[in-house]
Design an enzyme around this catalytic site. Sequence first.
Site, PDB file in Angstrom:
ATOM      1  N   TYR A   1       9.184   7.238  -9.525  1.00 36.18           N
ATOM      2  CA  TYR A   1       7.883   7.896  -9.330  1.00 36.18           C
ATOM      3  C   TYR A   1       7.390   7.563  -7.936  1.00 36.18           C
ATOM      4  CZ  TYR A   1       2.982   9.181  -9.904  1.00 36.18           C
ATOM      5  OH  TYR A   1       1.735   9.754  -9.753  1.00 36.18           O
TER       6      TYR A   1
ATOM      7  N   ASP B   1      10.384   3.540  -0.895  1.00 34.38           N
ATOM      8  CA  ASP B   1       9.002   3.637  -1.338  1.00 34.38           C
ATOM      9  C   ASP B   1       8.591   2.234  -1.775  1.00 34.38           C
ATOM     10  OD1 ASP B   1       6.681   3.799  -2.759  1.00 34.38           O
ATOM     11  OD2 ASP B   1       7.283   5.506  -3.997  1.00 34.38           O
TER      12      ASP B   1
ATOM     13  N   LYS C   1      -1.080   0.587  -2.189  1.00 33.97           N
ATOM     14  CA  LYS C   1      -1.575  -0.495  -3.045  1.00 33.97           C
ATOM     15  C   LYS C   1      -2.052  -1.711  -2.236  1.00 33.97           C
ATOM     16  CE  LYS C   1       1.100   1.093  -7.055  1.00 33.97           C
ATOM     17  NZ  LYS C   1       0.117   1.791  -7.876  1.00 33.97           N
TER      18      LYS C   1
END
Length: 424
Positions: free
Chosen positions: A142, A235, A263
Amino acid sequence: MTRSQELFERAQRVIPGGVNSPVRAFRAVGGEPLFIARGQGAHLWDTDGKEYIDYLGSWGPLILGHAHPEVLDAVVRAAAAGTSFGAPTEQEVELAELLCRLVPSLAKVRLVSSGTEATMSALRVARGFTEREKIIKIDGGYHGHADCLLVATGSGAATLGLPGSAGVTRGTAQDTLTVAWNDLSAVAAILEREPIAAVIVEPVCGNIGCVPPRPGYLAGLRDLCTRYRTVLVFDEVMTGFRVALGGAQALYGVQPDMTCLGKIVGGGLPAAAYGGRAEIMACVAPDGPVYQAGTLSGNPLAVAAGLTTLRLLERPGTYEKLEATSHRLIEGIGALAREAGVALQANRVGSMFTGFFSGSEVLDYASAKRSDAARFGRWFRAMLERNIYLAPSQFEAAFVSLAHTDADIARTLEAAHHAFQALT
Ligand code: HOZ
């Protein structure tokens, strides 16, 4: 009726599913989402005043815990000087310099506002650089919700059992090829067959639950991408500054061509970044032909929170402490499961972890899906009843923060003991 239930009823009238991101909906674990009133350190309080030990950490950013005083102070000072300029600032240069120093493969970096923006932009740049169209992603990987990445996707889509998303055109989806995590030969077969712009991976899968790379897998991807002149994109939205100060690329000693961050880089505010080798980043406008922009990119509040967080993480001993706390928690949970006769695969890399309710090793999405998600749901609710707040899905990672104390871990293990017993 609790205050959370009241609010959820109101929310469902005006917000799809009553939540602003599907993963918050508790649909896979039963029950209704809690509405959070405040957080402090490793603890949360819901709108009914019940306290929880938090292992969600806002899905990863809060490695220092909630409301860290130095982060708050930096944000307040930044806000007092103006919340947004849409013009360059000194602090965003400092953050970019710090990122290029901390993350081994970054020569240049562009700040954006979310992980989705970072991955979407990185892939556009990779396509512009290589003048190729197709990309490879991992089955269950994801990378946010850009159209080209909502194919065989993890996180909320895995939780809800959706293989992708309506609204993504066939044309877009057919440019995204998928392979199983940890299967190097599948990547090699595609690269041998056709030109590929980029291979994008989470260097530790986090969105099918936490699933580490097999030894040699990331290095193998590196070799393949070099051989076929394909851009390797890590990622590191979840793993960046989480599994090591320099991210998974530092932990495993493998340098991608491009890196996406999110994040932790925003310290709990909306900041993210993408970057990589100088010749690739030279393609980004205004230097090059790949367009990417954002009114709130490099937002002063988010930059202040990110800079302060990263500087605190640079202090000696940080990752050793996180490792010790995480080790104690996850080893403890594994031992309690064995004691109770519950089949559990306690996967962990640093302070990110998932307990898969499965009797066999979890190496990829197919093996993750063999977990007993219903049993996870019962355990999750038993933990929540005992004031432990985890990610509400079998297919998500949970996080330990620097704010978790020995007493928090002891309380969590006590709760886990009772929750495992309740299952049997
Ligand atoms: N990456 C997070 C879940 N795995 C994102 C949280 C969200 O989708 O809201």
